[in-house]
Design a protein around this motif. Structure first.
Motif, mmCIF file in Angstrom:
data_model
loop_
_atom_site.group_PDB
_atom_site.id
_atom_site.type_symbol
_atom_site.label_atom_id
_atom_site.label_comp_id
_atom_site.label_asym_id
_atom_site.label_seq_id
_atom_site.Cartn_x
_atom_site.Cartn_y
_atom_site.Cartn_z
ATOM 1 N N ALA B 126 0.841 -1.206 0.000
ATOM 2 C CA ALA B 126 0.000 0.000 0.000
ATOM 3 C C ALA B 126 0.874 1.254 0.000
ATOM 4 C CB ALA B 126 -0.918 -0.003 1.209
ATOM 5 N N GLN B 127 1.932 1.201 0.798
ATOM 6 C CA GLN B 127 2.834 2.359 0.877
ATOM 7 C C GLN B 127 3.463 2.658 -0.493
ATOM 8 O OE1 GLN B 127 6.218 1.639 3.393
ATOM 9 N NE2 GLN B 127 6.921 3.760 3.260
ATOM 10 N N ILE B 128 3.922 1.589 -1.151
ATOM 11 C CA ILE B 128 4.543 1.801 -2.471
ATOM 12 C C ILE B 128 3.502 2.320 -3.468
ATOM 13 C CG2 ILE B 128 5.762 0.717 -4.414
ATOM 14 C CD1 ILE B 128 6.859 -1.337 -2.374
ATOM 15 N N ASP B 129 2.308 1.711 -3.447
ATOM 16 C CA ASP B 129 1.244 2.179 -4.354
ATOM 17 C C ASP B 129 0.986 3.672 -4.171
ATOM 18 O OD1 ASP B 129 0.731 -0.202 -5.628
ATOM 19 O OD2 ASP B 129 -0.937 -0.797 -4.342
ATOM 20 N N ILE B 130 0.900 4.090 -2.926
ATOM 21 C CA ILE B 130 0.574 5.498 -2.651
ATOM 22 C C ILE B 130 1.713 6.413 -3.104
ATOM 23 C CG2 ILE B 130 0.177 7.150 -0.756
ATOM 24 C CD1 ILE B 130 -1.341 4.692 0.607
ATOM 25 N N GLU B 131 2.943 5.952 -2.873
ATOM 26 C CA GLU B 131 4.092 6.758 -3.337
ATOM 27 C C GLU B 131 4.117 6.829 -4.865
ATOM 28 O OE1 GLU B 131 7.793 5.506 -1.564
ATOM 29 O OE2 GLU B 131 6.990 5.791 0.456
ATOM 30 N N MET B 132 3.847 5.681 -5.486
ATOM 31 C CA MET B 132 3.807 5.661 -6.965
ATOM 32 C C MET B 132 2.747 6.628 -7.491
ATOM 33 S SD MET B 132 3.972 1.616 -7.998
ATOM 34 C CE MET B 132 3.727 1.790 -9.745
ATOM 35 N N LEU B 133 1.601 6.595 -6.837
ATOM 36 C CA LEU B 133 0.508 7.467 -7.287
ATOM 37 C C LEU B 133 0.906 8.938 -7.150
ATOM 38 C CD1 LEU B 133 -2.326 7.720 -8.393
ATOM 39 C CD2 LEU B 133 -3.218 7.487 -6.079
ATOM 40 N N GLY B 134 1.559 9.267 -6.049
ATOM 41 C CA GLY B 134 2.015 10.645 -5.845
ATOM 42 C C GLY B 134 2.972 11.079 -6.945
ATOM 43 N N LYS B 135 3.918 10.175 -7.283
ATOM 44 C CA LYS B 135 4.886 10.498 -8.353
ATOM 45 C C LYS B 135 4.160 10.643 -9.691
ATOM 46 C CE LYS B 135 8.893 9.770 -6.074
ATOM 47 N NZ LYS B 135 9.598 10.947 -5.623
ATOM 48 N N ALA B 136 3.200 9.748 -9.936
ATOM 49 C CA ALA B 136 2.471 9.799 -11.210
ATOM 50 C C ALA B 136 1.714 11.126 -11.330
ATOM 51 C CB ALA B 136 1.504 8.620 -11.321
ATOM 52 N N LEU B 137 1.127 11.559 -10.215
ATOM 53 C CA LEU B 137 0.391 12.840 -10.255
ATOM 54 C C LEU B 137 1.351 14.013 -10.491
ATOM 55 C CD1 LEU B 137 -2.218 12.313 -7.364
ATOM 56 C CD2 LEU B 137 -2.568 12.021 -9.816
ATOM 57 N N ASP B 138 2.546 13.920 -9.877
ATOM 58 C CA ASP B 138 3.566 14.960 -10.143
ATOM 59 C C ASP B 138 3.946 14.970 -11.624
ATOM 60 O OD1 ASP B 138 3.643 15.779 -7.557
ATOM 61 O OD2 ASP B 138 5.449 14.654 -7.003
ATOM 62 N N ALA B 139 4.128 13.760 -12.176
ATOM 63 C CA ALA B 139 4.504 13.655 -13.598
ATOM 64 C C ALA B 139 3.416 14.257 -14.476
ATOM 65 C CB ALA B 139 4.738 12.188 -13.965
ATOM 66 N N MET B 140 2.169 14.004 -14.100
ATOM 67 C CA MET B 140 1.044 14.541 -14.885
ATOM 68 C C MET B 140 1.028 16.070 -14.821
ATOM 69 S SD MET B 140 -2.996 13.810 -14.248
ATOM 70 C CE MET B 140 -3.050 14.708 -12.690
ATOM 71 N N LYS B 141 1.185 16.575 -13.615
ATOM 72 C CA LYS B 141 1.107 18.027 -13.406
ATOM 73 C C LYS B 141 2.246 18.756 -14.113
ATOM 74 C CE LYS B 141 1.799 19.537 -9.249
ATOM 75 N NZ LYS B 141 1.678 19.676 -7.794
ATOM 76 N N ASN B 142 3.427 18.124 -14.101
ATOM 77 C CA ASN B 142 4.612 18.796 -14.661
ATOM 78 C C ASN B 142 4.958 18.318 -16.071
ATOM 79 O OD1 ASN B 142 5.064 20.221 -12.215
ATOM 80 N ND2 ASN B 142 5.883 18.347 -11.320
ATOM 81 N N TYR B 143 4.053 17.564 -16.709
ATOM 82 C CA TYR B 143 4.301 17.043 -18.065
ATOM 83 C C TYR B 143 5.670 16.352 -18.136
ATOM 84 C CZ TYR B 143 0.383 20.063 -19.093
ATOM 85 O OH TYR B 143 -0.842 20.659 -19.071
ATOM 86 N N ASP B 144 5.934 15.512 -17.159
ATOM 87 C CA ASP B 144 7.252 14.898 -17.045
ATOM 88 C C ASP B 144 7.166 13.407 -17.405
ATOM 89 O OD1 ASP B 144 9.707 13.918 -16.264
ATOM 90 O OD2 ASP B 144 9.819 15.097 -14.422
ATOM 91 N N ALA B 145 7.453 13.106 -18.677
ATOM 92 C CA ALA B 145 7.322 11.722 -19.147
ATOM 93 C C ALA B 145 8.372 10.818 -18.500
ATOM 94 C CB ALA B 145 7.461 11.683 -20.670
ATOM 95 N N ASP B 146 9.568 11.357 -18.254
ATOM 96 C CA ASP B 146 10.622 10.531 -17.653
ATOM 97 C C ASP B 146 10.241 10.097 -16.239
ATOM 98 O OD1 ASP B 146 12.198 10.509 -19.864
ATOM 99 O OD2 ASP B 146 13.325 12.306 -19.287
ATOM 100 N N LEU B 147 9.668 11.029 -15.488
ATOM 101 C CA LEU B 147 9.227 10.674 -14.132
ATOM 102 C C LEU B 147 8.135 9.597 -14.200
ATOM 103 C CD1 LEU B 147 9.279 11.092 -11.086
ATOM 104 C CD2 LEU B 147 7.685 12.997 -11.350
ATOM 105 N N ALA B 148 7.272 9.719 -15.193
ATOM 106 C CA ALA B 148 6.214 8.704 -15.357
ATOM 107 C C ALA B 148 6.851 7.334 -15.616
ATOM 108 C CB ALA B 148 5.286 9.099 -16.499
ATOM 109 N N ARG B 149 7.854 7.327 -16.481
ATOM 110 C CA ARG B 149 8.538 6.057 -16.792
ATOM 111 C C ARG B 149 9.202 5.477 -15.538
ATOM 112 N NH1 ARG B 149 10.184 9.014 -21.411
ATOM 113 N NH2 ARG B 149 9.131 8.270 -23.292
ATOM 114 N N GLN B 150 9.921 6.351 -14.817
ATOM 115 C CA GLN B 150 10.621 5.880 -13.599
ATOM 116 C C GLN B 150 9.632 5.319 -12.577
ATOM 117 O OE1 GLN B 150 12.780 9.285 -12.123
ATOM 118 N NE2 GLN B 150 13.855 9.529 -14.069
#
Lengths: 248, 219
Positions: B126-150
């Protein structure tokens, strides 16, 4: 891809003003090529170069080549009338002659001494998807038709000369959506037999009807490619800015 | 740029903000549902179930706004990709919310409020899922495809934990048939947390498409 027409290092000046800058572009055979770009970008000037319509403009000077089936149409020994017969044009505003529907279509074939004019008229009107609507009133004035019908009449008039290429310069800009849809379906049907080029300000129209799209800006060809790619993932920022309305 | 186009571009930005809000609420629902399970906190679990309507409503709002822009603005190129991506992202986020509700129901419905085994893998997943989701939302907000990949790389760890947890629960199922119901419920929670990782990878794929117009399979 095989090109019906190819421009090579094409430049055009209206007096001192350079309207086209070194355009190198192929028009693929039996496909629809759309030319888009803001007003004054050179797209209409370019399409008019493809059948030497700019010869009729004072102070227009062309440099470079436009190859039609490999022959430069700007060569001295070229018969311009023959070129315009092969490369027909449909204009922004429907411009039927002030004569009957029949005579509008028969005009070109008669001048060129073609036989079986009745058949040519019928075939051209059928190919232009107008026959059903006008077959009972061929002797009536063409100016009595609606705008959309007049435009299809002009297309039929072009088809009567059995061209290879049809150039459309904003053919739907004066038409309502229903007439526009008819012209667009007609273009789609004509694709089997003709190479077509369309200048349009309506990007949705370019996206709907064309196979290839070229974006012009300030007299330069910025990007040309498959329509799907141009509207989904253009390579050039200028193209993206224009089609997403971030321009100016 | 004309005021009409400015308004349109503002509306596009608002779509991203709406998707971000949806994502934060879905992430919070996962966090609460797993915490409710760990602590047998029925009230917290009910909060997740009752809060799902808010997530559904935001997703519907996002869909409606996307439809409106598609119908009225005929978006092209990156604008079109953004709207398509956000529609897809909305579906995945709403689904994450539904999975959180399913997990919360385990806490509500379980009669014996004692754990049959120490929960070691489920909280970590659950912890990893939530962290992943946070990163994915950051990637979406900042148009950051590399962060999405990572971000999608973390899904391997979620998958690994899922396999370990499943093996542990299978052992309990085989050895103590009386605990079948409870172990089965935990098996479902385990599976849902693994699926949430997959949904986040889908979101990351949509972000890569939105930013770079590339269709990549990232998990």
């Amino acid at each position: 891809m095989s090109y019906k027409i190819e421009s090579k290092n094409l430049n055009l000046w209206y007096g001192d003003k350079q309207a086209l800058k070194n355009i190198n572009m192929g028009i693929p055979e039996k496909k629809i090529t759309a030319l888009i770009g803001p007003s004054g970008c050179g797209k209409s000037t370019f399409i008019r170069c493809l059948n030497r319509m700019n010869d009729l403009v004072d102070k227009a000077m062309v440099e470079g080549e436009v190859l039609y089936e490999g022959t430069n149409i700007y060569s001295k020994d070229i018969d311009v009338v023959e070129i315009r017969k092969k490369i027909g044009m449909v204009f922004q505003k429907p411009n039927p002659f002030p004569m009957s529907i029949y005579d509008n279509i028969a005009y070109g074939p008669r001048i060129h001494g073609l036989k079986n004019v009745d058949k040519i008229v019928e075939r051209s009107l059928k190919d232009a998807a107008l026959w059903e609507e006008v077959q009972d009133r061929l002797d009536k004035p063409a100016l009595g038709l609606s705008g959309g019908q007049q435009q299809r009449l002009c297309i039929a008039r072009t088809l009567a000369m059995r061209p290879d290429v049809i150039l459309f310069d904003e053919p739907c800009s004066a038409l309502d959506p229903i007439s526009t849809a008819k012209i667009e379906s007609l273009m789609d049907q004509l694709k089997e037999m003709y190479t077509q080029v369309i200048v349009t300000h309506n990007m949705q129209q370019a996206a709907r009807v064309s196979d290839v799209t070229a974006f012009f800006l300030l007299g330069e060809l910025i990007e040309v490619g498959e329509t799907k790619n141009i509207f989904e993932k253009p390579k050039e920022k200028g193209t993206e800015d224009y089609i997403t309305g971030r321009f100016g | 740029m004309s005021p009409v186009r400015e308004k349109y571009h503002r509306e596009l930005e608002e779509l991203v903000a709406l998707a971000e809000d949806l994502g934060k609420k879905a992430g919070l629902a996962v966090d609460k549902s797993v915490n409710a399970l760990i602590d047998w906190d029925t009230d917290l679990a009910k909060e997740v179930v009752n809060g799902d309507q808010v997530i559904d409503d935001i997703n519907q709002k996002l869909e409606n706004r996307c439809m409106k822009l598609l119908a009225l603005q005929q978006p092209m190129a990156k604008d079109l990709r953004m709207i398509i991506a956000l529609l897809k992202i909305g579906i995945d986020l709403e689904r994450i919310g539904d999975l959180a509700v399913d997990m919360a129901r385990v806490t509500i419905q379980c009669q014996e409020k004692t754990h049959i085994t120490k929960l070691e893998y489920i909280p970590r997943m659950a912890q990893i899922d939530i962290e992943m989701l946070g990163k994915a939302l950051d990637a979406m907000k900042n148009y950051d495809a590399d962060l999405a990949r990572q971000t999608t790389k973390w899904d391997y760890e979620v998958d690994g934990l899922y396999v370990k947890a499943r093996a542990k629960l299978m052992n309990i199922l085989v050895g103590k048939p009386k605990l079948t119901d409870h172990a089965g419920s935990l098996m479902m929670v385990n599976r849902h947390l693994e699926r949430i990782g997959d949904h986040i990878c889908n979101i990351c794929e949509a972000i890569v498409y939105m930013v770079e117009a590339k269709r990549e399979h990232l998990n």
